[in-house]
Each structure stands twice: as structure tokens, then as C-alpha cells.
Design an enzyme around this catalytic site. Structure first.
Site, PDB file in Angstrom:
ATOM      1  N   GLU A 128      26.887 -15.576  25.669  1.00 27.63           N
ATOM      2  CA  GLU A 128      27.987 -14.602  25.758  1.00 27.63           C
ATOM      3  C   GLU A 128      28.641 -14.371  24.406  1.00 27.63           C
ATOM      4  O   GLU A 128      29.071 -13.275  24.086  1.00 27.63           O
ATOM      5  CB  GLU A 128      29.036 -15.074  26.772  1.00 27.63           C
ATOM      6  N   THR A 181      31.020  -4.421  25.606  1.00 31.24           N
ATOM      7  CA  THR A 181      32.136  -5.345  25.826  1.00 31.24           C
ATOM      8  C   THR A 181      33.027  -5.405  24.582  1.00 31.24           C
ATOM      9  O   THR A 181      34.253  -5.391  24.678  1.00 31.24           O
ATOM     10  CB  THR A 181      31.599  -6.755  26.143  1.00 31.24           C
TER      11      THR A 181
HETATM   12  P1  ADP Z   1      27.260  -6.952  30.128  1.00 32.58           P
HETATM   13  O1  ADP Z   1      28.731  -7.034  30.447  1.00 32.58           O
HETATM   14  O2  ADP Z   1      26.544  -6.075  31.098  1.00 32.58           O
HETATM   15  O3  ADP Z   1      26.622  -8.292  29.950  1.00 32.58           O
HETATM   16  P2  ADP Z   1      27.580  -6.859  27.320  1.00 32.58           P
HETATM   17  O4  ADP Z   1      28.018  -5.703  26.492  1.00 32.58           O
HETATM   18  O5  ADP Z   1      28.448  -8.051  27.448  1.00 32.58           O
HETATM   19  O6  ADP Z   1      27.156  -6.260  28.727  1.00 32.58           O
HETATM   20  O7  ADP Z   1      26.215  -7.443  26.765  1.00 32.58           O
HETATM   21  C1  ADP Z   1      25.203  -6.632  26.383  1.00 32.58           C
HETATM   22  C2  ADP Z   1      24.877  -6.928  24.916  1.00 32.58           C
HETATM   23  O8  ADP Z   1      24.106  -8.124  24.804  1.00 32.58           O
HETATM   24  C3  ADP Z   1      24.049  -5.817  24.324  1.00 32.58           C
HETATM   25  O9  ADP Z   1      24.490  -5.576  23.012  1.00 32.58           O
HETATM   26  C4  ADP Z   1      22.656  -6.386  24.313  1.00 32.58           C
HETATM   27  O10 ADP Z   1      21.872  -5.866  23.257  1.00 32.58           O
HETATM   28  C5  ADP Z   1      22.902  -7.873  24.110  1.00 32.58           C
HETATM   29  N1  ADP Z   1      21.813  -8.703  24.669  1.00 32.58           N
HETATM   30  C6  ADP Z   1      21.013  -9.554  23.980  1.00 32.58           C
HETATM   31  N2  ADP Z   1      20.157 -10.162  24.814  1.00 32.58           N
HETATM   32  C7  ADP Z   1      20.381  -9.708  26.062  1.00 32.58           C
HETATM   33  C8  ADP Z   1      19.808  -9.988  27.337  1.00 32.58           C
HETATM   34  N3  ADP Z   1      18.802 -10.837  27.506  1.00 32.58           N
HETATM   35  N4  ADP Z   1      20.322  -9.334  28.398  1.00 32.58           N
HETATM   36  C9  ADP Z   1      21.333  -8.450  28.252  1.00 32.58           C
HETATM   37  N5  ADP Z   1      21.919  -8.159  27.079  1.00 32.58           N
HETATM   38  C10 ADP Z   1      21.449  -8.783  25.978  1.00 32.58           C
END
Ligand code: ADP
Length: 307
Positions: A128, A181
Site C-alpha cells: 500500500e 489514491t
Molecule cells: P486502489 O484503491 O484500487 O487500490 P490505488 O490508487 O490505491 O487504487 O492503487 C493503484 C496503484 O497501485 C496504481 O498506481 C497501480 O499502478 C499501482 N499498482 C502496482 N501494482 C499493483 C497491483 N498488483 N495491483 C493494483 N495496483 C498496483
């Protein structure tokens, strides 16, 4: 056991009254992952379908969370990670958390389960940190523990599992616009007035109490957010109209899922949830925005091992 296939669930964090401290686990929405031991001594993302996300180990939350766990164990064991994404990144229903929590759950099983699910939370939080710059636990905790989780404190980390009244259903609308986020955090004010803080902790306390007493009406009355929703909802097309549509159909409450753009309606029973889902579908399909719509029970198990 050299490999394991899992279902890594989506999660709804914040739940209006619990910004950064409350989350719950969904049942019908989530990714699949296959994690295998390799003889290379390296963690690799060997396959990723469904989303355009980084394959570099240090750029993918699954790679970072896996390395954090293996680092703590002092283990040189390598792993190949396959991720079959169904949850879109940046959806606000814990896409990054599903991968972070999923991988630490799977590796823990493959190395003989040295950690309890609670003890896995800090490793998943490292994923995260990569995704949003903030190692929050309100998605990874419910993904790992199932049901509702309350993050009592971060320093030291203390997470409490809460009961899930059986008739609760979540309707989740994901308008297919991306809100990172990082971006939706940056617009939130850093200071809260005492008046708003009082109303927020009153609602959070009441929400927790209502989960224990299965007081559905009180759950609904507690789903209020005076701190974040008034600002973040501006980023979500037709937020106020959607809330009205859901409440008119009998939802207990309606709010932003995580950092958005997904929104959720918490409902009592399948019939009301179906009606809310149908009404939201009717309303949103007339707008020029693609969307996904889900109806789910609360998943009290969390990550599931698939055969
Ligand atoms: P969510 O709230 O849906 O998790 P976030 O914005 O917190 O969305 O997270 C998405 C971010 O994490 C994006 O920038 C994405 O490129 C990065 N990321 C890296 N690896 C992964 C993964 N395995 N799954 C999802 N997002 C990923």
C-alpha cells in the site's frame, strides 16, 4: 506444497464514518493469483492479465509486499507470482490491497505458516505504501481477516475484527474514471474542526456498536461523513443523485468506497440490495460514463484458497 492459487478479494474502506480506520471484505469481487516457489532465489511477477500494471518486482505492490515478508523471515526462497486482475487499479475497492494481501497470505502458506493473518498485515501494508505513498491498513486488514476490520492504531499497529450481521449486502458502483489514491488524498484538508470530529467519532462508535447488536437502522444512521465526503464527492460524477437513488430504494447508507471513484450502498437483505442495484443501473446507464456494478455479501473469510 510448492504452489497455491487464491482468490484475493476487493474491499471497501472508510465506510463513511471510519476514514482510514474501517474496512470490509467483499465476496464476489476480486482477483485470482497463482504463487509458485522457484529455484532462482528471486521474487518475479511472471504473469499479469486484465490490467496494464508494472511487471517489475519493485514497482508492483505484490512484489514489494512479498519481499517485505521474505526479508523479515530472512528467507532466500524465490517465488513466481501470477496475477489475474479483475479489480481495476485506482477503482477505490482495494485493487492494490488485493495483490498485497494475496501475495503475503500465499507465501505464508507456502513456507509453513509462520505468521497469523494479523501478523501478515504490516507486510501487506508495504504494498500500500508503494501504491499510494501511505502504508494504510484499512483495505489489507479486511482482505486478510475477512468481515469488518477496525484499525485501532497504527503505532503500534492494532487491528480489531468486528462482527458482520448476516443480512448485510454491499452494492458497489465503479464509474470507469480513474482517481489515484494519491490525488484524492491531496485534496483532503489536514485539519478537522472539533464539531466535525465529535460527530465523526459519535458515528464511528455507533457503527461498531450496531455491528455487535445487529441494529441495521443504527448502522444506516451511522454511515455519515462530514469530514471527507463533502470534498471527495466532487470528484465522483452524480454522487448526490446516486445517493438519493440508493436511499429512495431503501439502502441503509451510501458513501465513497476508499478514495473513490467507486461508491457503495450498504443494504439489509438481498431484495433491497437488488432494487438498489437496478435503480443505480437505470440511473447511470443514461449517463455518458462506463461503469461496473457489483452486489456482494460480506466475505467473512477473506482470502480463499482455490483448487
Ligand atoms: P486502489 O484503491 O484500487 O487500490 P490505488 O490508487 O490505491 O487504487 O492503487 C493503484 C496503484 O497501485 C496504481 O498506481 C497501480 O499502478 C499501482 N499498482 C502496482 N501494482 C499493483 C497491483 N498488483 N495491483 C493494483 N495496483 C498496483
Amino acid at each position: 506444497m510448492d504452489e497455491i492459487r487464491i482468490f484475493a478479494p476487493a474491499t471497501v474502506a472508510n465506510l463513511s464514518c471510519g476514514f482510514d480506520v474501517l474496512g470490509c471484505c467483499l465476496d464476489t469481487v476480486g482477483d485470482e493469483m497463482l504463487i509458485k516457489k522457484n529455484d532462482l532465489g528471486e521474487v518475479r511477477i511472471t504473469k499479469l492479465t486484465g490490467q496494464d500494471l508494472p511487471l517489475e518486482t519493485d514497482q508492483n505492490v505484490a512484489g514489494v509486499a512479498a519481499k517485505s515478508l521474505l526479508g523479515e523471515l530472512g528467507s532466500k526462497q524465490g517465488f513466481d507470482i501470477e496475477i489475474y486482475k479483475k479489480i481495476k487499479a485506482g477503482s477505490g475497492i482495494g485493487s492494490s490491497a488485493a495483490s498485497s494481501a494475496g501475495v503475503v497470505f500465499a507465501i505464508n502458506k507456502l513456507v509453513g505458516e509462520p505468521f497469523s493473518p494479523e501478523q501478515l498485515i504490516p507486510f501487506a501494508m508495504e504494498g500500500e505504501r508503494l501504491a499510494s505513498g501511505n502504508a494504510h491498513a484499512d483495505n489489507v486488514a479486511p482482505a486478510l481477516l475477512g468481515g469488518f476490520s477496525l484499525v485501532k492504531s497504527y503505532d503500534p499497529l492494532e487491528v480489531i475484527s468486528l462482527p458482520s450481521p448476516a443480512e448485510l449486502r454491499m452494492v458497489v458502483l465503479h464509474p470507469l474514471i480513474e482517481i489515484k489514491t494519491k490525488d484524492s488524498r491531496s485534496i483532503i484538508k489536514q485539519n478537522v474542526s472539533l464539531k466535525k470530529a465529535i460527530s465523526q467519532w459519535g458515528n464511528l462508535g455507533a457503527f461498531v456498536s450496531a455491528l455487535y447488536t445487529e441494529d441495521y437502522a443504527l448502522l444506516g444512521r451511522s454511515l455519515q461523513d462530514e469530514v471527507v465526503e463533502p470534498i471527495r464527492s466532487i470528484l465522483i460524477p452524480y454522487f448526490d443523485d446516486l445517493k438519493q437513488v440508493a436511499m429512495d430504494k431503501g439502502a441503509l447508507g451510501f458513501g465513497i468506497s476508499g478514495s473513490g471513484p467507486s461508491v457503495f450502498a450498504l443494504c439489509k437483505g438481498n431484495d433491497i440490495a437488488q432494487n438498489v442495484k437496478t435503480a443505480i443501473n437505470e440511473f447511470y446507464k443514461a449517463k455518458a460514463i462506463d461503469f461496473e456494478l457489483h452486489l456482494s455479501e460480506i466475505n467473512t473469510e477473506g482470502i480463499k484458497i482455490l483448487e
